[in-house]
Scaffold this active site. Structure first.
Site, mmCIF file in Angstrom:
data_model
loop_
_atom_site.group_PDB
_atom_site.id
_atom_site.type_symbol
_atom_site.label_atom_id
_atom_site.label_comp_id
_atom_site.label_asym_id
_atom_site.label_seq_id
_atom_site.Cartn_x
_atom_site.Cartn_y
_atom_site.Cartn_z
ATOM 1 N N ALA A 67 0.867 -1.172 0.000
ATOM 2 C CA ALA A 67 0.000 0.000 0.000
ATOM 3 C C ALA A 67 0.907 1.225 0.000
ATOM 4 C CB ALA A 67 -0.881 -0.016 1.229
ATOM 5 N N GLY A 110 0.268 -4.859 1.059
ATOM 6 C CA GLY A 110 -1.017 -4.813 0.348
ATOM 7 C C GLY A 110 -0.917 -5.421 -1.045
ATOM 8 N N GLU A 113 -1.303 -8.991 -0.456
ATOM 9 C CA GLU A 113 -2.717 -9.244 -0.110
ATOM 10 C C GLU A 113 -3.586 -9.238 -1.367
ATOM 11 O OE1 GLU A 113 -2.764 -6.228 3.014
ATOM 12 O OE2 GLU A 113 -3.400 -7.772 4.423
ATOM 13 N N GLU A 133 5.004 -5.363 6.878
ATOM 14 C CA GLU A 133 4.278 -4.412 7.728
ATOM 15 C C GLU A 133 4.854 -4.320 9.135
ATOM 16 O OE1 GLU A 133 2.849 -6.338 5.526
ATOM 17 O OE2 GLU A 133 0.963 -5.495 4.769
#
Ligand code: DAK
Length: 259
Positions: A67, A110, A113, A133
């Site tokens: 992200a 992300g 993911e 993360e």
């Protein structure tokens, strides 16, 4: 579909819908606008009779490095709650058509993911995957701890999530996280070849197989089998079941219409 999007490229060819993440300068860091573009196109493809399979990939040297850290670095918990952006993200799990990820370079955070939302993952040699993360003082929040654990089991998932270490494509293959490793040069070609094979299958069968396999991850065996059976019965109401069996008896190739 013309390309009216800021952060993705979109194309439709031979019944395959392509979505390409397109912020190569920042390794396709996924910002909010990109999530909403990906999800809106994926849902459009899902309703489009000319698309039978969706392929998701990244432009440049990464699938996605996570992200967008710049965008979220100053967010508070309340900002995140009010933005409610997981609503968009969660809609990816509603896609009924096969979703194939063609992943190269990096798939982190992300980005990983997003890859884990795909039904099949074809990965280029040398790709690294992981959840860094923990090194940023956070943790995965878009399904990472759940999807990775369901795929590879608690033991290794915990190790990777705790350490934030990068997983090689080879390790990902070994633990059943991805389907196959392909040379970088051939990644798209091989992915498209497989996608094309799926465009020739009866779409309703693929749809209900996908639904049933995903249930197997969550349901106990008995409930899963009841679910499977209902889908099996349902296919006998389709024209494609009649066509498939008739074609077999008449010794010719079937022509599936998705009805
Ligand atoms: N965000 C923003 N920019 C990024 C980025 C990221 N995640 N990853 C890379 N970039 C940018 C770099 O800042 C650099 O920009 P410039 O300096 O050139 O302006 C450019 O991309 C090239 O990166 P590097 O120069 O770092 O390239 P290297 O080859 O040296 O390194 C790398 C590649 C992938 C190892 C490195 O860039 C890296 O460690 N990137 C960060 C990886 C990371 O920590 N990812 C996890 C982020 S947290 C959510 C859904 C999901 C999430 C959150 C919310 N919702 C739906 C609400 C998930 C959170 C995360 O993913």
């Amino acid at each position: 579909m013309n390309n009216q999007f800021e952060h993705i490229l979109v194309e439709k060819q031979n019944q395959i819908g392509f979505i390409t993440l397109n912020r190569p300068k920042v390794l396709n860091a996924i910002n909010r606008k990109m999530v909403s573009e990906i999800v809106s196109v994926a849902l459009q493809f899902d309703r489009d009779d000319d698309v039978r399979v969706i392929v998701l990939s990244g432009n440049g040297r990464a699938f996605a490095a996570g992200a967008d850290i710049d965008e979220m670095s100053n967010d508070s918990s309340i900002d995140l709650e009010l933005l409610n952006q997981f609503v968009d993200w969660d809609r990816l799990a509603l896609i009924k058509k096969p979703l194939i990820g063609a992943v190269q370079g990096f798939a982190f955070g992300g980005g990983f993911e997003l890859a884990l939302c795909c039904d099949l993952l074809f990965v280029a040699e040398g790709t690294e995957l992981g959840f860094p993360e923990v090194n940023l003082g956070v943790m995965p929040g878009a399904g990472g701890t759940q999807r990775l654990t369901k795929l590879m089991g608690k033991t290794k998932a915990m190790e990777w999530l705790f350490s934030g270490d990068r997983m090689s494509a080879q390790e990902a293959l070994q633990y059943g996280v991805i389907n196959r490793i392909i040379s970088k040069e051939l990644l798209m070609e091989e992915t498209i070849k497989f996608a094309k094979k799926l465009t020739e299958k009866p779409p309703l069968s693929l749809r209900l197989i996908k639904e049933s396999v995903l249930k197997a991850v969550d349901y106990p065996l008995y409930e899963g089998m009841q679910f499977e059976r209902k889908n099996f019965y349902l296919l006998f109401s389709s024209e494609d079941q009649k066509e498939g069996m008739r074609a077999f008896i008449e010794k010719r190739n079937p022509n599936y219409k998705g009805k």
